[in-house]
Design a protein around this motif. Structure first.
Motif, mmCIF file in Angstrom:
data_model
loop_
_atom_site.group_PDB
_atom_site.id
_atom_site.type_symbol
_atom_site.label_atom_id
_atom_site.label_comp_id
_atom_site.label_asym_id
_atom_site.label_seq_id
_atom_site.Cartn_x
_atom_site.Cartn_y
_atom_site.Cartn_z
ATOM 1 N N ASP A 81 0.840 -1.184 0.000
ATOM 2 C CA ASP A 81 0.000 0.000 0.000
ATOM 3 C C ASP A 81 0.880 1.241 0.000
ATOM 4 O OD1 ASP A 81 -2.691 1.313 0.418
ATOM 5 O OD2 ASP A 81 -1.612 2.086 2.157
ATOM 6 N N VAL A 82 0.538 2.168 -0.864
ATOM 7 C CA VAL A 82 1.168 3.484 -0.885
ATOM 8 C C VAL A 82 0.018 4.477 -0.826
ATOM 9 C CG1 VAL A 82 2.600 5.086 -2.198
ATOM 10 C CG2 VAL A 82 3.051 2.628 -2.311
ATOM 11 N N ASN A 83 0.122 5.435 0.063
ATOM 12 C CA ASN A 83 -0.969 6.401 0.188
ATOM 13 C C ASN A 83 -0.412 7.791 0.470
ATOM 14 O OD1 ASN A 83 -0.955 6.910 3.179
ATOM 15 N ND2 ASN A 83 -1.127 4.684 3.149
ATOM 16 N N GLU A 84 -1.292 8.742 0.478
ATOM 17 C CA GLU A 84 -0.894 10.145 0.627
ATOM 18 C C GLU A 84 -0.675 10.565 2.079
ATOM 19 O OE1 GLU A 84 -5.212 9.822 1.220
ATOM 20 O OE2 GLU A 84 -3.872 9.030 -0.286
ATOM 21 N N LYS A 85 -0.940 9.690 3.034
ATOM 22 C CA LYS A 85 -0.878 10.084 4.440
ATOM 23 C C LYS A 85 0.496 9.862 5.094
ATOM 24 C CE LYS A 85 -5.773 9.571 5.306
ATOM 25 N NZ LYS A 85 -6.129 10.965 5.371
ATOM 26 N N ASP A 86 1.304 8.977 4.544
ATOM 27 C CA ASP A 86 2.652 8.804 5.085
ATOM 28 C C ASP A 86 3.618 8.465 3.951
ATOM 29 O OD1 ASP A 86 2.921 5.958 4.691
ATOM 30 O OD2 ASP A 86 1.694 5.645 6.442
ATOM 31 N N TRP A 87 4.894 8.449 4.256
ATOM 32 C CA TRP A 87 5.922 8.270 3.234
ATOM 33 C C TRP A 87 6.358 6.824 3.079
ATOM 34 C CZ3 TRP A 87 9.782 12.650 4.908
ATOM 35 C CH2 TRP A 87 9.162 13.872 4.748
ATOM 36 N N PHE A 88 5.848 5.941 3.905
ATOM 37 C CA PHE A 88 6.366 4.584 3.954
ATOM 38 C C PHE A 88 5.425 3.604 3.257
ATOM 39 C CE2 PHE A 88 7.807 6.933 7.662
ATOM 40 C CZ PHE A 88 9.167 6.874 7.465
ATOM 41 N N VAL A 89 6.000 2.734 2.454
ATOM 42 C CA VAL A 89 5.225 1.684 1.808
ATOM 43 C C VAL A 89 4.756 0.712 2.881
ATOM 44 C CG1 VAL A 89 5.361 -0.258 0.208
ATOM 45 C CG2 VAL A 89 6.564 1.866 -0.310
ATOM 46 N N GLY A 90 3.511 0.297 2.799
ATOM 47 C CA GLY A 90 2.993 -0.699 3.727
ATOM 48 C C GLY A 90 3.083 -2.076 3.105
ATOM 49 N N PHE A 91 3.617 -3.037 3.848
ATOM 50 C CA PHE A 91 3.643 -4.439 3.433
ATOM 51 C C PHE A 91 2.631 -5.188 4.282
ATOM 52 C CE2 PHE A 91 7.814 -2.908 2.233
ATOM 53 C CZ PHE A 91 7.925 -3.401 0.945
ATOM 54 N N TYR A 92 1.668 -5.810 3.638
ATOM 55 C CA TYR A 92 0.543 -6.422 4.336
ATOM 56 C C TYR A 92 0.925 -7.695 5.078
ATOM 57 C CZ TYR A 92 -4.149 -8.339 5.021
ATOM 58 O OH TYR A 92 -5.296 -8.853 5.568
ATOM 59 N N ASN A 93 1.667 -8.569 4.440
ATOM 60 C CA ASN A 93 1.955 -9.875 5.039
ATOM 61 C C ASN A 93 2.823 -9.717 6.273
ATOM 62 O OD1 ASN A 93 2.030 -10.198 1.811
ATOM 63 N ND2 ASN A 93 0.873 -11.814 2.759
ATOM 64 N N TRP A 94 2.477 -10.428 7.338
ATOM 65 C CA TRP A 94 3.202 -10.293 8.587
ATOM 66 C C TRP A 94 3.582 -11.663 9.117
ATOM 67 C CZ3 TRP A 94 1.072 -12.748 12.769
ATOM 68 C CH2 TRP A 94 -0.279 -13.068 12.678
ATOM 69 N N GLY A 95 4.434 -11.681 10.118
ATOM 70 C CA GLY A 95 4.745 -12.917 10.808
ATOM 71 C C GLY A 95 6.006 -13.614 10.353
ATOM 72 N N ARG A 96 6.985 -12.882 9.886
ATOM 73 C CA ARG A 96 8.267 -13.509 9.546
ATOM 74 C C ARG A 96 8.064 -14.725 8.647
ATOM 75 N NH1 ARG A 96 9.847 -9.079 11.529
ATOM 76 N NH2 ARG A 96 10.591 -8.949 13.645
ATOM 77 N N LEU A 97 7.487 -14.520 7.498
ATOM 78 C CA LEU A 97 7.069 -15.607 6.624
ATOM 79 C C LEU A 97 8.206 -16.497 6.124
ATOM 80 C CD1 LEU A 97 4.403 -13.631 4.603
ATOM 81 C CD2 LEU A 97 4.005 -15.385 6.326
#
Length: 115
Positions: A81-97
């Motif tokens: 996710d990239v959005n206008e509210k912050d500068w950091f890309v969001g990575f959805y998957n979690w939990g040290r895959l």
């Protein structure tokens, strides 16, 4: 201007943890935040399954090469996710895959050889 600033602040504060819910510092990665666009990648269960299947085909490769191929798959298929509210890309998957197919699997190989 200030309304936008406060909206952005609230978004960022709740990106990785909903501030109105209990927080467990020992399981801090167990939260996705908001839902990302499903068209950008696969969900956690599918990611784990696909990584497990890929790892089965990489057993003959040196560990650094196998890990690089697993990481490549993760990056190519993770929801983002990239959005206008912050500068950091969001990575959805979690939990040290990658841990299950790298660190855990390879440490088990070592301990299996110790009498």
């Amino acid at each position: 201007m200030f309304k936008s600033l406060y909206d952005d602040m609230s978004f960022i504060e709740n990106k990785y943890h909903k501030t109105n819910e209990p927080f467990n510092p020992y399981d801090r990665m167990a939260y996705h935040g908001y839902e990302y666009d499903e068209t950008t990648g696969i969900d956690d269960d599918t990611m784990r399954f696909e990584l497990n299947e890929l790892a089965k085909n990489l057993t003959d490769l040196p560990h650094p090469i196998a890990k690089a191929k697993l990481f490549e798959f993760l990056l190519e298929n993770a929801r983002i996710d990239v959005n206008e509210k912050d500068w950091f890309v969001g990575f959805y998957n979690w939990g040290r895959l990658l841990w299950h197919n790298t660190i855990t699997a390879w440490s088990n190989e070592v301990f299996e050889k110790i009498p």
